[in-house]
Every structure is written in structure tokens, then in C-alpha cells.
Design an enzyme around this catalytic site. Structure first.
Site, mmCIF file in Angstrom:
data_model
loop_
_atom_site.group_PDB
_atom_site.id
_atom_site.type_symbol
_atom_site.label_atom_id
_atom_site.label_comp_id
_atom_site.label_asym_id
_atom_site.label_seq_id
_atom_site.Cartn_x
_atom_site.Cartn_y
_atom_site.Cartn_z
ATOM 1 N N ASP A 47 -8.712 -9.174 1.543
ATOM 2 C CA ASP A 47 -9.450 -8.147 2.355
ATOM 3 C C ASP A 47 -10.906 -8.418 2.889
ATOM 4 O OD1 ASP A 47 -7.257 -6.575 3.188
ATOM 5 O OD2 ASP A 47 -7.532 -5.113 1.707
ATOM 6 N N SER A 87 -8.507 -0.955 5.509
ATOM 7 C CA SER A 87 -8.080 0.042 6.787
ATOM 8 C C SER A 87 -7.488 1.356 6.424
ATOM 9 C CB SER A 87 -6.904 -0.909 7.354
ATOM 10 O OG SER A 87 -7.340 -1.922 7.709
ATOM 11 N N GLY A 134 0.355 0.213 5.292
ATOM 12 C CA GLY A 134 0.563 -0.423 6.473
ATOM 13 C C GLY A 134 -0.463 -1.623 6.868
ATOM 14 N N THR A 180 0.739 -1.263 0.141
ATOM 15 C CA THR A 180 0.140 0.062 -0.092
ATOM 16 C C THR A 180 1.027 1.347 0.007
ATOM 17 O OG1 THR A 180 -1.620 -1.255 1.023
ATOM 18 C CG2 THR A 180 -1.899 1.097 1.190
#
Ligand code: GLY
Length: 569
Positions: free
Chosen positions: A424, A454, A474, A382
Site C-alpha cells: 500500500d 482506502s 475492496g 479486507t
């Protein structure tokens, strides 16, 4: 008798009679007009040039997004997806959700093996990819808010791909790393590992197939990716390798323009990511739970601050496991999760002196949750970038392939890596994904659905004026890393560079560990252990990047130990 909080204050006061903060005191980069902060310097400078040539923040963000797809292959992408949060200087805000979605042929149990357990097919290979959203997202941003010709914003990236760019040691080392999934795919090996003769720093990486794909995007906009040759080649490769994405999936992909989630914290106004991000809700829940605890009294790197923030995180991630998913498919109880009375009740369950066991914390709106636990490594996939222009328009973008280098698959003849965003989803409700996150029906796989994220791009104002633009990569640690840096700036009044450099920590309910970044001052880990935390040392918690506005000056910070760049003028 002392109240709980007062007793906590007394105990912490004994442990730390004086306020003591690691002496970081590093100056942020300052600029008076515009600024780009990105994780890769060539891309940051590409954005800066757009600003200097009179482009606005959205123009620059589009150029940075495309440039990263060339120069930052670990996470920059055409084959992934993400979120763009925009606040214009006139106060207008919007959120472009270009998250990948499950292909039409996806099914709830598609990653359950014969033994009834989740397989690694959601992480590696052709079947792990969701329908990419990045090109559509950047195109819609440009269509709505851009001021410079689209072609001019794609051109720097296609030139970098065609002519090549000189590899730095971090990029070359990351490509060589034999744990990355590039090693498992012939096309990725050919392009990124030079067929077994890995690149070294100083050599030039050219990506002609990617340049051709970018040229089609430059000429045709979004249609240059989702229709025509690119779509045909991608769909054909999917069919040949057992993947699910079809031309019809690509043609049907739509960016979702959403209303950002907003809330207040002290005298700051928080504008952040709505579902399918879990990040914005988590951030606002943490703020609501911490408010009034007095958690700041011993400083940002004290056991007291870590304890209260960690207990808020634990409760946030418990709620996330049960209630959060794509709002188009699941009725996410956002308002209930953010009700002051609910957050006050959650706050009241925090023992000021001891860690709460995650077994004793359930999703709070209902009292049911069960999870099987599996720990997994945290990868640095990411990427995030922030832009502020001379007019005060602000953009925060987090986009991703999910894992480092995504699925590991480079599409032949197209030159871009595919995401593995399907991981995810809760592949098997209750069973952890690669980040150890557990989910439930709310995040189960359904065709066309977006997986929970997230990613937490966030913009903060004060008295109606832009104050901070922030975000991070992260994995599951994005939300907590972003929240900590925000608290360090808003509550602990740190400068932005010191805030991003301060060691961080992470707790996500399950597994019940406190991940503590190396570098905390002596005694903090021991105090937290005495309070009942099971500590796991970690070398980083999200690579947070931020811009803070101080009067007429922009101040930018990117972690000193990493290789990002603050580029301003
Ligand atoms: N793929 C990481 C996230 O969206 O949370």
C-alpha cells in the site's frame, strides 16, 4: 442559452424521460436493540451474543474482530491492521488507527529490482509484511471503552480455533482457489490446504497453533502478542526467511488515536476516517463536488448519476496520488483539499455531458502529476463490520491483511497469516501498486510509517442522532463503494438493503477506465460509452455493509449475492 447543468438535464431527460430504478425492493433485516453486520456469519453471531449478554458495541466489535481471525482467514486477522471508528451514544467520537507500519529496517527503495522497476516482493512473502496492529488496536479499544472482561471476548475465537468450525462452500472454495497465495507457503499449505488434500464444505477446520496464540493474547492482552513467546517466534521466523520485522519493531508498535475527520452534507453530519486513510477525505471531497450538480434527477442507477459521481471520483483519486500519506511523516493538506472554494473549482471542471480524460486531470492543488500505468486484478481482501448496541453506541471497523490471505505466509507455530500491507506504499513513486493506485513522496516507504489506505469506516448522524454506520472491503474501490451506498441512502432515499445491492461503479483516475458492475439496467453502459467512457465490466465494487437507524429500529444490509450476515436482536 442553457447552462451546462441545464443542458445536461435536458439531454438526460431525453434519454430517461421517467425516473426508473431497478426494482430491488428487498427488505433489510430489522432489530430493536442491537445489531452486528459482518462478512462471515459465525463472527456476526459471536458479536450478537456479546450484545445480548450486556456487552457494549466495543465489546462486540472486539469479539467479532478476533472471531473473524479464525473463521474468515482471507481477511480476518491477527497479523494485519485496520481502523476502528467509534461514536458513543453521548456523541463522543474517536478513531483508532491500528494500521501496520513499516519495520525499522525498511527503506524507500526496498522493492526496486536491479532493472529499476518495482518487484512483487511488496505483495508476496516475508518481506511484504508491515508490523501488525490488529491485536494492539482491539486491546486499546477494549481498555478505553470495553465493559466485559477481555478474556471473555477473546475466548470465542480461541474456542473456534481449537475446536474448529464447519467450512461453508464459499470459504472452502476460497481456500482451494489456486490463485491464492496460500499455495506458495508450506505452513499455509499444511494448515489451510491440508497438505494437498483441500477442504470441502462441511468439513471442520481446526487451527490449534492459532488457538495457542489467541490464548496468549487472552492471558496477556496486547503484550501476549507483541512481547514474549509470540514476538520471539515471529521475529525468529522473520530472520530465518529474510523478513524485516524484529522483536524491537513489535515492542515499539503503537496504536494512533486520532480525531475523526468530520464534515456536513445536506442535513447529515459525516464522521469518517482521517489520514493515513485516503477514504474519508475522498468521501468528503466527493460530497463537496457533487453538491449542487443536480446529479440525482434521473435516479441512482442512471447514466447521469454515474457520470457525475465518476467525475468526482476521478478528481479525488488524482489528489490522492499526490497529497496523501501518513500525517506523522508528511504534511497532508487536508484543510486545503476540503475547502469549499477548491471543491467548487473542481466541480466546475466537470463537463456535464462528457467524460473528462484522466490525462486532463492533475492533482488539483498543484498542477504536476505523472504516472506509469499498470493494471492489476482487484481482489476481495479486507473485511468490514459494524456494530450498534442498545444504548446507541456505534462502531465501524475495517481491518485487513491487504491482498486475499495477505502475504500468503502463515507464521510457523503461531498459526496466523501475515499481511502484505507494504504494497500500500508507493514502492516506486509514480509506479502503480497492486490496485493500480499511483503514489508519490507523500506515500513513499519510511521506517515506522503507515501506508496510505482506502479503508473508509464511516458513521453518519442527523440532528445529532445516529443515522448510519457503514464501511467495506475492496482495495482501492472501498472509498467509492462506500460513497455510492451513502449517496444511495442519503440522496436517493433507498433502504439500506437495496442500497448495498444496487450495482456500483468505480473510477480511480488512473488507469482511465470506468469499472461498471454487471447488472445496470439496459442502455446505461451504451450512454456512458457515448459520453466518452472506456468501460470495463466488473462483478463487484466493494462489499459494502451498513446499518441505518430508522426511529427505534435498526435496519441492516449486507450484499445479497455474498455471504455476510446481519445479526440483530
Ligand atoms: N489494504 C487496503 C487498504 O488499506 O486500502
Amino acid at each position: 442559452m442553457l447552462s451546462g447543468l441545464t443542458r445536461a438535464g435536458a439531454l438526460f431527460g431525453l434519454l430517461y424521460p421517467t425516473f426508473s430504478l431497478i426494482a430491488l425492493a428487498k427488505e433489510p433485516v430489522r432489530a430493536g436493540h442491537g445489531m452486528v453486520v459482518a462478512q462471515e456469519p459465525i463472527a456476526a453471531e459471536t458479536g450478537l451474543r456479546v450484545l445480548q449478554q450486556g456487552g457494549n458495541a466495543v465489546d462486540a466489535a472486539v469479539a467479532v474482530g478476533f472471531a473473524l481471525s479464525v473463521t474468515h482467514p482471507v481477511a480476518g486477522n491477527l497479523g494485519g491492521g485496520g481502523f476502528m471508528l467509534i461514536r458513543l451514544a453521548n456523541g463522543t467520537t474517536t478513531f483508532l488507527d491500528f494500521r501496520e507500519c513499516a519495520p525499522a529496517a525498511a527503506a524507500r527503495d526496498m522493492y526496486i529490482g536491479p532493472d529499476g522497476n518495482a518487484t512483487s516482493d511488496s505483495i508476496y512473502g516475508w518481506r511484504s509484511a508491515g508490523v501488525p496492529g490488529t491485536v494492539a488496536g482491539l486491546a486499546l479499544a477494549h481498555q478505553k471503552f470495553g465493559s466485559k472482561p477481555w478474556k471473555n471476548l477473546v475466548a470465542p475465537a480461541s474456542n473456534l480455533a481449537a475446536e474448529g468450525f464447519i467450512l461453508t462452500e464459499p470459504v472452502a472454495a476460497s481456500l482451494r482457489d489456486d490463485k491464492n497465495p496460500l499455495h506458495q507457503d508450506p505452513e499455509s499449505q499444511r494448515i489451510f490446504l491440508r497438505n494437498g488434500k483441500p477442504f470441502t464444505a462441511g468439513e471442520t477446520l481446526k487451527q490449534p497453533e492459532l488457538a495457542a496464540t489467541l490464548n496468549r493474547v487472552a492471558d496477556g492482552g496486547s503484550d501476549g502478542f507483541y512481547k514474549g513467546e509470540t514476538a520471539r517466534l515471529l521475529a525468529a521466523a522473520m530472520t530465518a526467511h529474510g523478513g524485516l520485522i524484529t522483536e524491537s519493531d513489535l515492542g515499539a508498535y503503537k496504536v494512533a488515536e486520532r480525531t475523526p475527520l468530520e464534515g456536513n452534507y445536506h442535513d447529515f453530519h459525516i464522521i469518517t476516517a482521517p489520514p493515513p486513510s485516503a477514504g474519508g477525505i475522498g468521501l468528503l471531497q466527493m460530497m463537496g463536488m457533487l453538491d449542487g450538480t443536480g446529479y440525482t434527477s434521473d435516479g441512482p442507477d442512471s447514466a447521469k448519476a454515474v457520470h457525475f459521481e465518476t467525475e468526482a471520483m476521478r478528481r479525488v483519486y488524482a489528489d490522492r496520488s499526490e497529497y496523501l500519506g501518513d500525517p506523522a511523516f508528511y504534511n497532508v493538506p487536508t484543510a486545503d483539499l476540503l475547502k469549499p472554494a477548491y471543491l467548487a473549482w473542481r466541480r466546475g471542471t466537470i463537463d456535464p455531458l462528457h467524460a473528462t480524460s484522466s490525462e486532463a486531470v492533475a492533482p488539483g492543488l498543484a498542477k504536476t502529476a505523472e504516472a506509469r500505468l499498470r493494471t492489476w486484478h482487484e481482489s476481495d481482501q479486507t473485511t468490514h463490520f459494524n456494530v450498534v448496541d442498545a444504548q446507541g453506541n456505534a462502531v465501524a471497523v475495517t481491518y485487513t491483511l491487504n491482498n486475499s490471505y495477505g502475504s500468503g505466509i502463515t507464521v510457523p507455530k503461531l498459526g496466523f497469516l501475515l499481511n502484505d500491507e507494504m504494497d500500500d506504499f508507493a514502492a516506486k513513486p509514480g509506479s502503480p501498486n497492486m490496485f493500480g493506485l499511483v503514489g508519490a513522496d507523500a506515500n513513499a516507504i519510511q521506517p515506522g510509517k503507515r501506508p496510505l489506505s482506502s479503508m473508509t469506516p464511516t458513521i453518519i448522524t442527523q440532528n445529532g442522532t445516529l443515522f448510519m454506520v457503514v464501511g467495506a472491503p475492496g482495495g482501492s474501490r472501498i472509498t467509492t463503494g462506500v460513497a455510492e451506498v451513502i449517496f444511495d441512502v442519503l440522496d436517493f432515499k433507498m433502504n439500506v438493503q437495496d442500497a448495498v445491492d444496487l450495482p456500483r461503479f468505480h473510477q480511480q483516475w488512473k488507469p482511465d477506465f470506468l469499472y461498471l458492475q454487471n447488472g445496470f439496467r439496459p442502455g446505461v453502459a451504451a450512454d456512458l460509452t457515448r459520453m466518452g467512457y472506456a468501460i470495463k465490466p466488473t462483478d463487484g465494487v466493494a462489499r459494502v455493509e451498513a446499518i441505518v437507524v430508522k426511529g427505534r429500529m435498526l435496519e441492516g444490509g449486507t450484499e445479497s449475492r455474498l455471504h455476510g450476515k446481519v445479526a440483530g436482536y
